[in-house]
Design a protein around this motif. Sequence first.
Motif, mmCIF file in Angstrom:
data_model
loop_
_atom_site.group_PDB
_atom_site.id
_atom_site.type_symbol
_atom_site.label_atom_id
_atom_site.label_comp_id
_atom_site.label_asym_id
_atom_site.label_seq_id
_atom_site.Cartn_x
_atom_site.Cartn_y
_atom_site.Cartn_z
ATOM 1 N N GLU A 110 -5.045 7.843 -14.274
ATOM 2 C CA GLU A 110 -4.682 8.570 -13.925
ATOM 3 C C GLU A 110 -4.120 8.803 -12.782
ATOM 4 O OE1 GLU A 110 -7.668 11.374 -13.068
ATOM 5 O OE2 GLU A 110 -8.412 9.331 -14.941
ATOM 6 N N GLU A 111 -3.604 7.633 -12.026
ATOM 7 C CA GLU A 111 -1.590 8.174 -11.498
ATOM 8 C C GLU A 111 -0.360 7.880 -12.659
ATOM 9 O OE1 GLU A 111 -2.503 3.932 -8.413
ATOM 10 O OE2 GLU A 111 -1.233 3.413 -9.789
ATOM 11 N N LEU A 112 -0.579 7.614 -13.728
ATOM 12 C CA LEU A 112 0.659 8.524 -14.766
ATOM 13 C C LEU A 112 0.264 9.507 -15.238
ATOM 14 C CD1 LEU A 112 -0.240 5.148 -17.338
ATOM 15 C CD2 LEU A 112 2.256 5.699 -15.935
ATOM 16 N N ILE A 113 -0.914 10.091 -14.674
ATOM 17 C CA ILE A 113 -0.888 11.708 -15.058
ATOM 18 C C ILE A 113 -0.426 12.519 -14.180
ATOM 19 C CG2 ILE A 113 -2.299 13.846 -15.108
ATOM 20 C CD1 ILE A 113 -4.175 11.416 -16.465
ATOM 21 N N GLY A 114 -0.452 11.726 -12.835
ATOM 22 C CA GLY A 114 -0.619 12.543 -11.334
ATOM 23 C C GLY A 114 0.897 12.071 -11.546
ATOM 24 N N SER B 194 0.568 -1.231 -0.274
ATOM 25 C CA SER B 194 0.170 -0.082 0.289
ATOM 26 C C SER B 194 0.867 1.306 0.213
ATOM 27 C CB SER B 194 -1.037 -0.317 1.327
ATOM 28 O OG SER B 194 -1.613 -0.767 1.167
ATOM 29 N N VAL B 195 1.841 1.286 0.757
ATOM 30 C CA VAL B 195 2.730 2.375 0.252
ATOM 31 C C VAL B 195 3.815 2.215 -0.229
ATOM 32 C CG1 VAL B 195 4.678 2.928 1.494
ATOM 33 C CG2 VAL B 195 3.131 1.836 3.544
ATOM 34 N N MET B 196 3.822 1.270 -1.136
ATOM 35 C CA MET B 196 4.555 1.375 -2.374
ATOM 36 C C MET B 196 4.181 2.189 -3.427
ATOM 37 S SD MET B 196 6.805 -2.369 -2.304
ATOM 38 C CE MET B 196 7.546 -3.146 -1.277
ATOM 39 N N ARG B 197 2.893 1.750 -3.430
ATOM 40 C CA ARG B 197 1.435 1.774 -4.425
ATOM 41 C C ARG B 197 1.851 3.285 -4.523
ATOM 42 N NH1 ARG B 197 -1.226 -2.432 -3.052
ATOM 43 N NH2 ARG B 197 -2.829 -1.675 -1.806
ATOM 44 N N ALA B 198 1.880 3.964 -3.571
ATOM 45 C CA ALA B 198 1.586 5.600 -3.234
ATOM 46 C C ALA B 198 3.225 6.636 -3.785
ATOM 47 C CB ALA B 198 1.573 6.255 -1.784
ATOM 48 N N LEU B 199 3.462 5.935 -4.490
ATOM 49 C CA LEU B 199 5.744 5.923 -4.942
ATOM 50 C C LEU B 199 4.816 6.038 -6.539
ATOM 51 C CD1 LEU B 199 7.658 4.226 -1.966
ATOM 52 C CD2 LEU B 199 7.441 6.764 -2.619
ATOM 53 N N PRO B 200 5.275 7.257 -6.867
ATOM 54 C CA PRO B 200 5.697 7.512 -8.584
ATOM 55 C C PRO B 200 6.352 5.533 -9.041
ATOM 56 C CG PRO B 200 7.445 9.212 -7.924
ATOM 57 C CD PRO B 200 7.202 8.325 -6.378
ATOM 58 N N VAL B 201 5.595 5.823 -10.416
ATOM 59 C CA VAL B 201 6.667 5.207 -11.273
ATOM 60 C C VAL B 201 7.987 4.950 -11.990
ATOM 61 C CG1 VAL B 201 6.750 4.229 -13.773
ATOM 62 C CG2 VAL B 201 4.072 4.679 -12.980
ATOM 63 N N GLY B 202 8.407 3.936 -11.794
ATOM 64 C CA GLY B 202 10.188 3.938 -11.790
ATOM 65 C C GLY B 202 10.253 4.227 -10.553
#
Lengths: 437, 437
Positions: A214-218, A99-107
């Motif tokens: 939505e996440e990629l945009i964020g 859950s914590v990891m998913r809050a971090l950006p791609v890459g």
Amino acid sequence: MQREKKLNFLADRVKKSGGDPIILEISVGKEVGWADISISDVLSKVGKTTEEVFSLDRGKAADIVIEGAKRLVLELYEKNEIDGIVAYGGSMGASIATSVMRALPVGFPKLMLTTMAAGDISPYVGTKDICMMYPIAEAGLNKVTRRILNNAAACVVGMANSPDLDDIAEKPLIGCMMFGVTTPCVLRASKYFESRGYDVIINHAVGSGGRSMEELIGDGLISGVLDITTHEIGDYLLGGVLSAGPDRLTAAGDIGIPQVIAPGGLDLINFGPKDTVPEEHLSKTHLPGKGLYIHNPTVTCVGVSPDEASLIAEHIAEKINRAKGPTAFCIPMRGWGACDLSEPNKDLGWAGPDPGPVWVSDPEKPERSLRSRKFARTLLDKVDLEKSNVDILIVDKHLNEPEFADLMSELLEEMLTGRWKKGSHHDLSYIVHLEEL
Amino acid sequence: MQREKKLNFLADRVKKSGGDPIILEISVGKEVGWADISISDVLSKVGKTTEEVFSLDRGKAADIVIEGAKRLVLELYEKNEIDGIVAYGGSMGASIATSVMRALPVGFPKLMLTTMAAGDISPYVGTKDICMMYPIAEAGLNKVTRRILNNAAACVVGMANSPDLDDIAEKPLIGCMMFGVTTPCVLRASKYFESRGYDVIINHAVGSGGRSMEELIGDGLISGVLDITTHEIGDYLLGGVLSAGPDRLTAAGDIGIPQVIAPGGLDLINFGPKDTVPEEHLSKTHLPGKGLYIHNPTVTCVGVSPDEASLIAEHIAEKINRAKGPTAFCIPMRGWGACDLSEPNKDLGWAGPDPGPVWVSDPEKPERSLRSRKFARTLLDKVDLEKSNVDILIVDKHLNEPEFADLMSELLEEMLTGRWKKGSHHDLSYIVHLEEL
């Protein structure tokens, strides 16, 4: 004791691989006393104490730990104090850590070691680039687990040290949402951009696809959005199975990048096998626009009525009114997808012999859709048209006609190059004006 | 074209991370022409040509590609020419690539990038330490996929360069198989070894656990096997759901490490919910030893009849006869697990009030199990007792009695320290001799 040994071993191997480990505690039952950042520190981020949290049931305690750990880790990330994250745990540990990891950006390097990683990992991965690794043995430090933990440490340190990509000339990236019924429009629009020096990322509008977009945009990875296919919003509001949650159609507006939107697929509510369609929908399939469409044994759709479309328009209007960047909503008046056609047309996706199963004619103009008119009227009514960054275009075309894809593409390209102004393309012969609705 | 760009980019990032990439082709439809090791090279390992294979349906072609690629990759591994493996593909590519990865030993770096890595990954991971990474976007090279591929390259190169573990004094590792009904025996035996300077790895005998144990043994990670719980063999032969396939109980014999074996749990055949138990078993639950045991709503067991036990003994005898290392089979005559007790006994796992649900008394000696006698007679009959490395001990105890765990432990420890000889421990008062059976 077991846990202390294992996690200290992992931290030690991170160090041996050239990293600088910080042990963050995410306990839900008892403070361990040997973490670099204790569970008390984590909970203080949300104004809680271990006494309060550890007395709750584990599920509730976990939710609070997740919230605190997310805030703490995002702060560390923003201060450039961490370069990667690795965790090792059972189902509870994996649930909190990912859950914590998913809050971090791609890459950003993310690695989860868990015996859960030999089954269905969708609850852990979500739509993020989390590496999941199966540690084989369930307990203890031994010849097997030491090798795997050693690899895990080297993996996350390796990713944290990955050579940078600055030497690569990145093309600006267009985000695009697709579904079977909107394919002709999406393919034409994406070719438009690819031939003009853009990259296009196409997500499937099945819930996870919309969330991921939505996440990629964020995360700042997308330059502009071709939001052709938006039925995840209808499924969210009307109980379909392809909901992407309440935040669909918000990220672009929040960070202010250009978006051109259409109601692609919003003529359908999507369900699983026919016997899973709720009675409230199944009992109305004789009503105008509510037709049943059995795509295959596992996918059943029901039409969106004109009144339901109006509800959706109200919801979308609220989101558009909050948008900070250039935003155009294009409404095709002759149908929103392959199932929404007044007569068969193979190029637009419906072979016939009957009209599309959810088509509903406007009695005043039978070649147009009543659903479109109701939707357009509500949208025009609820969107704040005083705003100079927001425009609505009513288009006397079907969504899958080439002119519609070109219109959306040209608008977005104007926005991306700073040439767009509200009112652009309103002079086209097939733009319908307010008074004609 | 897309594929060429993506894979060359991945190879290039491996190089940038300090690795030396070799591109191995696993196509099933068309040779690409730009791989370092072509699909023709791969297929030549199994004496096939692309013409032969590409004309088959994709599933059959994939099986042949897997076989060829496994041989080729294992050769490279054995010649020390590769230090890690990374692959990127859809469901077909992931299926082929992970089949190859699963043939490589634990600890060898393995990374699979696939959009399949956001759902059930059990078909890909099996029981191996394969890192599964979700690449988010499905197609094309862009800002998102480049970051993820860059991380993937750094991850596998990082693992390939992981600092070695030679500085750590490894304890010899004992492999042990457990299930609920054999827990007292397993815990006592594992304490025995842990207190004597060994590590113990305990796998659950649920199919994957047994397969994983055989693989760990094959990879040379296990010094000796306490094979207390062997019902995966019964499930394999009699149609239960916890089968570990045909190769259970073979790896230790093949490589010649010591093994001490018991029929723990072999009194039960395991199924899912009661309505999934096949009629052929359900219709016989009134017969001696075939009793029904509903463990919970999702686990239902049926007893193994004395004749079925004899069949199992025949199968096990074949495997024991092929064993190259010290091998002792210990048969407890008073029950093989918590459900196999002539009277309630909480310490041994059955609270009562009735006898264990699958208990079947030997009419000649009612305190002993008829199932045990039939099993023992067949085993003694079929095992080649001329072999000096193989012994069978008939023990007048229940499997969960401390004496039984100690007997197995002492035998294995003697084997591990080179002190064991056939006939060891036959002088104990509770060893039953052939003529008494």
